[in-house]
Design an enzyme around this catalytic site. Structure first.
Site, PDB file in Angstrom:
ATOM      1  N   ARG A 174       0.898  -1.080  -0.028  1.00 49.23           N
ATOM      2  CA  ARG A 174       0.143  -0.122   0.397  1.00 49.23           C
ATOM      3  C   ARG A 174       1.233   1.401  -0.036  1.00 49.23           C
ATOM      4  O   ARG A 174       1.920   1.585   0.277  1.00 49.23           O
ATOM      5  CB  ARG A 174      -1.009  -0.241   1.201  1.00 49.23           C
ATOM      6  CG  ARG A 174      -1.404   0.599   1.501  1.00 49.23           C
ATOM      7  CD  ARG A 174      -2.956   0.773   0.304  1.00 49.23           C
ATOM      8  NE  ARG A 174      -4.643   1.795   1.365  1.00 49.23           N
ATOM      9  CZ  ARG A 174      -4.986   1.853   0.336  1.00 49.23           C
ATOM     10  NH1 ARG A 174      -5.278   1.576  -1.272  1.00 49.23           N
ATOM     11  NH2 ARG A 174      -5.942   2.619   0.720  1.00 49.23           N
ATOM     12  N   THR A 185      -9.366   0.279  -9.545  1.00 51.15           N
ATOM     13  CA  THR A 185      -9.042  -0.545  -8.938  1.00 51.15           C
ATOM     14  C   THR A 185      -8.601  -1.595  -9.775  1.00 51.15           C
ATOM     15  O   THR A 185      -9.590  -1.450 -10.747  1.00 51.15           O
ATOM     16  CB  THR A 185      -9.438  -1.312  -7.858  1.00 51.15           C
ATOM     17  OG1 THR A 185      -9.065   0.299  -7.212  1.00 51.15           O
ATOM     18  CG2 THR A 185      -8.526  -1.687  -6.965  1.00 51.15           C
ATOM     19  N   THR A 221      -4.231  -1.091  -7.226  1.00 53.66           N
ATOM     20  CA  THR A 221      -4.623   0.584  -7.325  1.00 53.66           C
ATOM     21  C   THR A 221      -3.792   1.881  -7.834  1.00 53.66           C
ATOM     22  O   THR A 221      -3.163   1.984  -7.439  1.00 53.66           O
ATOM     23  CB  THR A 221      -5.830   0.331  -6.518  1.00 53.66           C
ATOM     24  OG1 THR A 221      -7.088   2.371  -6.860  1.00 53.66           O
ATOM     25  CG2 THR A 221      -5.455   0.918  -5.510  1.00 53.66           C
ATOM     26  N   ASP A 236      -7.473   8.698   0.503  1.00 56.33           N
ATOM     27  CA  ASP A 236      -8.221   7.207   1.622  1.00 56.33           C
ATOM     28  C   ASP A 236      -8.210   7.689   2.798  1.00 56.33           C
ATOM     29  O   ASP A 236      -8.475   6.756   4.188  1.00 56.33           O
ATOM     30  CB  ASP A 236      -7.640   6.035   0.933  1.00 56.33           C
ATOM     31  CG  ASP A 236      -8.427   5.400  -0.043  1.00 56.33           C
ATOM     32  OD1 ASP A 236      -9.402   6.182  -0.624  1.00 56.33           O
ATOM     33  OD2 ASP A 236      -8.198   4.523  -1.200  1.00 56.33           O
ATOM     34  N   SER A 293      -7.211   1.119   3.237  1.00 59.32           N
ATOM     35  CA  SER A 293      -7.719   0.266   1.197  1.00 59.32           C
ATOM     36  C   SER A 293      -9.104  -0.552   1.752  1.00 59.32           C
ATOM     37  O   SER A 293      -9.878  -1.550   3.237  1.00 59.32           O
ATOM     38  CB  SER A 293      -6.684  -0.919   1.241  1.00 59.32           C
ATOM     39  OG  SER A 293      -7.584  -0.838   0.338  1.00 59.32           O
ATOM     40  N   SER A 294      -9.948  -0.447   1.213  1.00 61.50           N
ATOM     41  CA  SER A 294     -11.530  -1.545   0.706  1.00 61.50           C
ATOM     42  C   SER A 294     -10.643  -2.498   0.292  1.00 61.50           C
ATOM     43  O   SER A 294     -11.785  -3.589  -0.235  1.00 61.50           O
ATOM     44  CB  SER A 294     -12.145  -0.713   0.269  1.00 61.50           C
ATOM     45  OG  SER A 294     -12.824   0.164   0.908  1.00 61.50           O
ATOM     46  N   GLY A 348     -13.553  -0.992  -7.220  1.00 57.45           N
ATOM     47  CA  GLY A 348     -14.962  -0.851  -6.659  1.00 57.45           C
ATOM     48  C   GLY A 348     -15.566   0.360  -5.391  1.00 57.45           C
ATOM     49  O   GLY A 348     -15.929  -0.105  -4.709  1.00 57.45           O
ATOM     50  N   GLY A 349     -14.142   0.933  -5.526  1.00 53.90           N
ATOM     51  CA  GLY A 349     -13.617   1.530  -3.805  1.00 53.90           C
ATOM     52  C   GLY A 349     -14.429   0.510  -2.976  1.00 53.90           C
ATOM     53  O   GLY A 349     -14.235  -0.300  -2.533  1.00 53.90           O
TER      54      GLY A 349
END
Ligand code: GLY
Length: 565
Positions: free
Chosen positions: A98, A374, A392, A416, A445-446, A466-467
């Protein structure tokens, strides 16, 4: 009359044949290995590596670099992501790459003197860029688990960028959009140009020489080809000249980390997910734990009761996500074990009323906007090593800026983080502490790369862009396979909903929910919002007993493909 009847039967049989064959082509079968991604070319690149004797890790690296070239809306070297890896011995691990906040960042860096976010600056302009992690993550994965030489895994992407590939209609549509908005996005307005300085046409070969040169540095020098030397210096000078704060020190300090996965179970299956700084694994497992308590004998898929109970599980898990989750290196006391426990799911389930929607108390928490672009891919090799990887740039084409000399696009992942400390609204903003900005911190993050295993062998590999909707679409696809026995293409295409606690809105795929269900849900107190589509899932199921790999790419990504051999 007789003739009409015969014609009717003939038409019916033709229709059945067409339907069945079109269903058959929606899935791909293989024995030796498979890659499913949002780009046919990238999937093929990964499969070629498998055929050359590479393992799933090698194929993942090659696919990820290829996606940077062929699917630049989200495929990247300027962003970050996560790998979940289950090896053929049944051991699971993850790689966290990340992005991190630069050293010069601060908790209030996006705020004006009144404490409001300045001109969308957490998503716009170079201040929004997090220190990229992708190259470090792929390099770490290779050092620990790769088999083929690093150079052989980067070279296919170098070739795709240098020799070019056939420009597709999706990229062409993006190019036209950016051209129309040239004043706002000067870098993107010429990004898709051919040698003549015009937008590349569909089916014309598109080359990216600057990106090829950057990839060659990475090919020849590994991690250092990006985080040190020529490329790092150019990143720093580009940032300085254009209002960014990332320095060579930020790049040199960047570290990808191997982390223990979060693990859950569902009726005898093991679920491996990404731990924080992703919220994906913990939130998905929490929802699957809740689903284990549902009386599925008496609830049909897609019925009003199904949508209600699934949405209420989402509401509860997302409230916990907003309250508790952030970068583990800055939040050592996150209650992950409690959130993952069956007991917690039971407590959450007990206050779920099957007749009425709950009310989200958004006076405390809310949700921030997440980019939808993403990309996820799934990989399995002949030995049963399995990888689920999501990465992403945050928004589509990230911050839509980059250096012409380097040829790649930077992320806008700083968006984010929770932007305004202490301020949580019912609209979109969260101000909770675990995800406030701090130098060197990773934003929550998702992304939800997931592997489900049965008896130690991979059973389902799944993930999506898709966030914030990612966790829910991956969750529902997992439930579709494990609880409703759907084959992978059906599970991917089946109706998806999304509830994220706050705002208190239930999104549903407009074309897949009946008006009667909608009315019944509204009568229960749900506020509904139609959406064109949720998720772009790239999945594989594996029948270990008979050694059959089955894969499917979501039809919402027309350039995607499941390719096996
Ligand atoms: N930028 C999307 C995510 O990490 O969840």
């Amino acid at each position: 009359m007789k003739l009409h009847f015969k014609q009717f039967i003939f038409s019916l049989l033709t229709l059945i044949f067409l339907l069945t064959t079109s269903q058959l082509v929606a899935q791909t079968y293989a024995k030796n290995g498979m890659v499913v991604s949002a780009s046919k070319i990238a999937s093929q690149t990964g499969v070629d590596v498998l055929k050359q004797g590479g393992n799933a890790v090698d194929a993942t690296i090659a696919t990820a670099f290829a996606l940077t070239v062929t699917h630049p809306t989200a495929g990247n070297i300027g962003g970050g992501g996560f790998i979940v890896f289950l090896n053929s011995e049944g051991e699971a691990t993850t790689i966290d790459f990340r992005e991190k906040a630069p050293l010069a960042s601060s908790e209030t860096m996006f705020l004006d003197e009144n404490g409001n976010i300045k001109d969308n600056s957490n998503h716009k302009g170079l201040l929004a860029v997090g220190v990229p992690g992708t190259v470090a993550g792929l390099y770490l994965a290779h050092q620990k688990y790769g088999k083929l030489p690093w150079k052989d895994l980067v070279q296919p992407a170098v070739d795709l960028a240098e020799k070019g590939f056939e420009f597709n209609w999706t990229l062409y549509g993006n190019a036209l959009n950016f051209k129309r908005q040239e004043a706002d996005y000067p870098f993107m307005a010429t990004y898709f140009n051919n040698d003549k300085g015009e937008i590349t046409q569909p089916n014309e070969v598109w080359k990216q020489q600057a990106l090829a040169n950057t990839l060659k540095q990475i090919r020849d020098k590994g991690r250092d080809g990006f985080y040190k030397g020529k490329v790092a210096k150019k990143i720093e000078s580009y940032m300085k000249a254009n209002g960014g704060i990332i320095t060579t020190e930020d790049l040199e300090k960047y570290d990808a980390i191997e982390r223990k996965p979060v693990k859950g179970t569902y009726k005898g299956y093991d679920i491996y997910g990404m731990p924080p700084p992703s919220s994906g694994g913990a939130t998905l497992i929490q929802m699957m734990n809740t689903m284990e308590l549902v009386d599925w004998e008496n609830i049909e898929f897609n019925s009003t009761e199904y949508v209600h109970v699934v949405a209420e599980a989402m509401r509860r898990a997302y409230a916990d996500r907003a309250e508790h989750l952030g970068d583990p290196d800055f939040n050592p006391d996150m209650p992950i074990d409690r959130l993952l426990s069956k007991k917690h799911a039971k407590n959450r389930f007990e206050n779920l009323n099957m007749e009425r929607a709950s009310v989200s108390d958004s006076s405390k928490f809310g949700q921030i906007y997440d980019g939808k672009n993403t990309t996820h891919f799934s990989v399995i090799d002949k030995d049963g090593n399995a990888i689920s990887m999501t990465y992403t740039l945050e928004n589509s084409y990230g911050v839509k800026m980059g250096s012409k000399e380097l040829g790649f696009i930077f992320n806008n992942e700083m968006g984010d983080f929770n932007p305004v400390p202490g301020v949580t609204t019912s609209g979109w903003q969260i101000g909770t502490k675990p995800n406030l900005i701090a130098p060197q911190k990773r934003m929550l993050s998702s992304m939800t790369p997931t592997i489900v295993a049965k008896d130690g062998k991979p059973y389902l590999l799944i993930g999506s862009p898709g966030g914030r909707t990612i966790i829910n679409t991956v969750f529902q696809t997992t439930l579709n396979v494990l609880e409703f026995d759907m084959r992978i293409d059906k599970a991917i295409e089946a109706m998806k909903i999304h509830h994220q606690w706050s705002p208190d809105v239930l999104q549903y795929e407009r074309h897949l929910m009946s008006p009667d269900t909608r009315k019944a849900l509204e009568a229960m107190g749900h506020t509904l919002r139609a959406t064109g589509g949720l998720g772009a899932l790239m999945g594989i199921t594996y029948d270990a007993k008979n050694n059959i790999i089955t894969g499917a790419a979501d039809s919402s990504r027309p350039e995607g493909a499941a390719i096996g051999y």
